[in-house]
Design a protein around this motif. Sequence first.
Motif, mmCIF file in Angstrom:
data_model
loop_
_atom_site.group_PDB
_atom_site.id
_atom_site.type_symbol
_atom_site.label_atom_id
_atom_site.label_comp_id
_atom_site.label_asym_id
_atom_site.label_seq_id
_atom_site.Cartn_x
_atom_site.Cartn_y
_atom_site.Cartn_z
ATOM 1 N N ILE A 26 63.586 89.241 29.255
ATOM 2 C CA ILE A 26 64.930 89.823 29.365
ATOM 3 C C ILE A 26 64.943 91.158 28.636
ATOM 4 O O ILE A 26 64.652 91.238 27.445
ATOM 5 C CB ILE A 26 66.003 88.879 28.783
ATOM 6 C CG1 ILE A 26 66.014 87.563 29.544
ATOM 7 C CG2 ILE A 26 67.378 89.541 28.809
ATOM 8 C CD1 ILE A 26 66.900 86.498 28.931
ATOM 9 N N GLY A 27 65.256 92.213 29.351
ATOM 10 C CA GLY A 27 65.316 93.546 28.770
ATOM 11 C C GLY A 27 63.949 94.144 28.471
ATOM 12 O O GLY A 27 63.849 95.132 27.750
ATOM 13 N N PHE A 28 62.904 93.571 29.024
ATOM 14 C CA PHE A 28 61.547 94.049 28.773
ATOM 15 C C PHE A 28 61.371 95.472 29.278
ATOM 16 O O PHE A 28 61.697 95.785 30.419
ATOM 17 C CB PHE A 28 60.534 93.123 29.459
ATOM 18 C CG PHE A 28 59.108 93.531 29.262
ATOM 19 C CD1 PHE A 28 58.463 93.240 28.074
ATOM 20 C CD2 PHE A 28 58.412 94.194 30.256
ATOM 21 C CE1 PHE A 28 57.131 93.606 27.878
ATOM 22 C CE2 PHE A 28 57.091 94.560 30.080
ATOM 23 C CZ PHE A 28 56.445 94.271 28.883
ATOM 24 N N GLU A 29 60.875 96.329 28.416
ATOM 25 C CA GLU A 29 60.526 97.703 28.780
ATOM 26 C C GLU A 29 59.015 97.761 28.944
ATOM 27 O O GLU A 29 58.283 97.440 28.004
ATOM 28 C CB GLU A 29 60.974 98.674 27.681
ATOM 29 C CG GLU A 29 62.476 98.751 27.495
ATOM 30 C CD GLU A 29 63.194 99.397 28.673
ATOM 31 O OE1 GLU A 29 62.597 100.283 29.330
ATOM 32 O OE2 GLU A 29 64.337 99.001 28.948
ATOM 33 N N PRO A 30 58.520 98.174 30.113
ATOM 34 C CA PRO A 30 57.083 98.118 30.389
ATOM 35 C C PRO A 30 56.265 99.244 29.743
ATOM 36 O O PRO A 30 55.526 99.953 30.411
ATOM 37 C CB PRO A 30 57.023 98.166 31.912
ATOM 38 C CG PRO A 30 58.240 98.946 32.299
ATOM 39 C CD PRO A 30 59.293 98.570 31.292
ATOM 40 N N THR A 31 56.388 99.404 28.435
ATOM 41 C CA THR A 31 55.553 100.372 27.726
ATOM 42 C C THR A 31 54.176 99.751 27.511
ATOM 43 O O THR A 31 54.018 98.523 27.592
ATOM 44 C CB THR A 31 56.167 100.739 26.365
ATOM 45 O OG1 THR A 31 56.176 99.565 25.534
ATOM 46 C CG2 THR A 31 57.585 101.280 26.509
ATOM 47 N N GLU A 32 53.204 100.575 27.214
ATOM 48 C CA GLU A 32 51.854 100.060 26.971
ATOM 49 C C GLU A 32 51.850 99.119 25.768
ATOM 50 O O GLU A 32 51.176 98.093 25.776
ATOM 51 C CB GLU A 32 50.865 101.215 26.767
ATOM 52 C CG GLU A 32 50.594 102.002 28.030
ATOM 53 C CD GLU A 32 50.153 101.146 29.203
ATOM 54 O OE1 GLU A 32 49.253 100.291 29.040
ATOM 55 O OE2 GLU A 32 50.724 101.308 30.309
ATOM 56 N N SER A 33 52.632 99.441 24.758
ATOM 57 C CA SER A 33 52.730 98.595 23.570
ATOM 58 C C SER A 33 53.313 97.228 23.918
ATOM 59 O O SER A 33 52.808 96.192 23.468
ATOM 60 C CB SER A 33 53.593 99.291 22.520
ATOM 61 O OG SER A 33 53.800 98.455 21.416
ATOM 62 N N LYS A 73 55.704 88.252 34.888
ATOM 63 C CA LYS A 73 56.094 89.333 35.811
ATOM 64 C C LYS A 73 57.180 88.862 36.777
ATOM 65 O O LYS A 73 58.090 89.624 37.107
ATOM 66 C CB LYS A 73 54.877 89.836 36.581
ATOM 67 C CG LYS A 73 53.919 90.619 35.703
ATOM 68 C CD LYS A 73 52.683 91.028 36.483
ATOM 69 C CE LYS A 73 51.719 91.820 35.616
ATOM 70 N NZ LYS A 73 50.490 92.193 36.367
ATOM 71 N N LYS A 74 57.099 87.621 37.208
ATOM 72 C CA LYS A 74 58.120 87.081 38.094
ATOM 73 C C LYS A 74 59.464 86.968 37.366
ATOM 74 O O LYS A 74 60.522 87.240 37.936
ATOM 75 C CB LYS A 74 57.685 85.719 38.633
ATOM 76 C CG LYS A 74 58.516 85.228 39.774
ATOM 77 C CD LYS A 74 57.885 84.037 40.443
ATOM 78 C CE LYS A 74 58.747 83.618 41.626
ATOM 79 N NZ LYS A 74 58.215 82.446 42.289
ATOM 80 N N LEU A 75 59.426 86.581 36.094
ATOM 81 C CA LEU A 75 60.654 86.463 35.306
ATOM 82 C C LEU A 75 61.342 87.808 35.099
ATOM 83 O O LEU A 75 62.552 87.854 34.864
ATOM 84 C CB LEU A 75 60.346 85.812 33.952
ATOM 85 C CG LEU A 75 60.015 84.327 34.012
ATOM 86 C CD1 LEU A 75 59.409 83.870 32.690
ATOM 87 C CD2 LEU A 75 61.247 83.513 34.368
ATOM 88 N N LEU A 76 60.607 88.888 35.187
ATOM 89 C CA LEU A 76 61.205 90.222 35.042
ATOM 90 C C LEU A 76 62.237 90.505 36.126
ATOM 91 O O LEU A 76 63.148 91.309 35.925
ATOM 92 C CB LEU A 76 60.119 91.312 35.080
ATOM 93 C CG LEU A 76 59.136 91.318 33.918
ATOM 94 C CD1 LEU A 76 58.060 92.366 34.148
ATOM 95 C CD2 LEU A 76 59.849 91.547 32.593
ATOM 96 N N THR A 77 62.121 89.811 37.253
ATOM 97 C CA THR A 77 63.046 90.028 38.367
ATOM 98 C C THR A 77 64.122 88.947 38.456
ATOM 99 O O THR A 77 64.836 88.878 39.443
ATOM 100 C CB THR A 77 62.272 90.088 39.701
ATOM 101 O OG1 THR A 77 61.630 88.834 39.925
ATOM 102 C CG2 THR A 77 61.254 91.210 39.706
ATOM 103 N N LEU A 84 68.479 82.433 32.556
ATOM 104 C CA LEU A 84 67.149 82.647 31.995
ATOM 105 C C LEU A 84 67.187 82.565 30.472
ATOM 106 O O LEU A 84 66.335 81.922 29.852
ATOM 107 C CB LEU A 84 66.574 83.986 32.442
ATOM 108 C CG LEU A 84 65.199 84.342 31.879
ATOM 109 C CD1 LEU A 84 64.169 83.246 32.156
ATOM 110 C CD2 LEU A 84 64.747 85.686 32.424
ATOM 111 N N SER A 85 68.178 83.167 29.867
ATOM 112 C CA SER A 85 68.317 83.123 28.408
ATOM 113 C C SER A 85 68.470 81.687 27.910
ATOM 114 O O SER A 85 67.854 81.284 26.912
ATOM 115 C CB SER A 85 69.523 83.959 27.976
ATOM 116 O OG SER A 85 69.693 83.899 26.589
#
Length: 119
Positions: A26-33, A73-77, A84-85
Motif C-alpha cells: 500500500i503506497g509503495f513507491e518503486p524506487t531502487e531502495s 507485484k500483484k498486490l500493488l494493483t 488489503l490493509s
Amino acid sequence: MRNIFIICLLVIVASSAFAADFVSPIGFEPTESNKSAVIAYVQESVRNEYAVLGINSESALRMMEEENLRAFKKLLTAEDKEVLSRVIKQYCGIGMCNYVTINMMYEEEMKAKNTQLEW
C-alpha cells in the motif's frame, strides 16, 4: 489437509520472528531502495520459513522467492486498499506475513465481499 495447514501456519509463525521488516504494497513507491527492501524481505522470510522445515534446496528457495515477489507485484494493483490493509493487519498479526498468503486472502476477501448466501 487440515494438518498440513496447521504445520504451515506454525512454520510461518515461528519464522516470522527472524524476518526483515515487512514492506507494505500500500503506497509503495518503486524506487531502487524500496525494491531492494522488498527483495531483502522476501529472501529472508522465505529462507527462514524453509529453514524451519529443514529445506535448503536452492531451487525451492528461488521458486518461493519468485512466487512472493509475483504476489507483491500483484498486490500493488489491489483496488480496495481498505480490504488489503485489513488483510495485512490480520495475517501479519498472526505471523503469516508473506505476500503469497496476503494476496491469496485479499482475493478471497474481495470475492466474499461481492457475494451473498443463497439457498
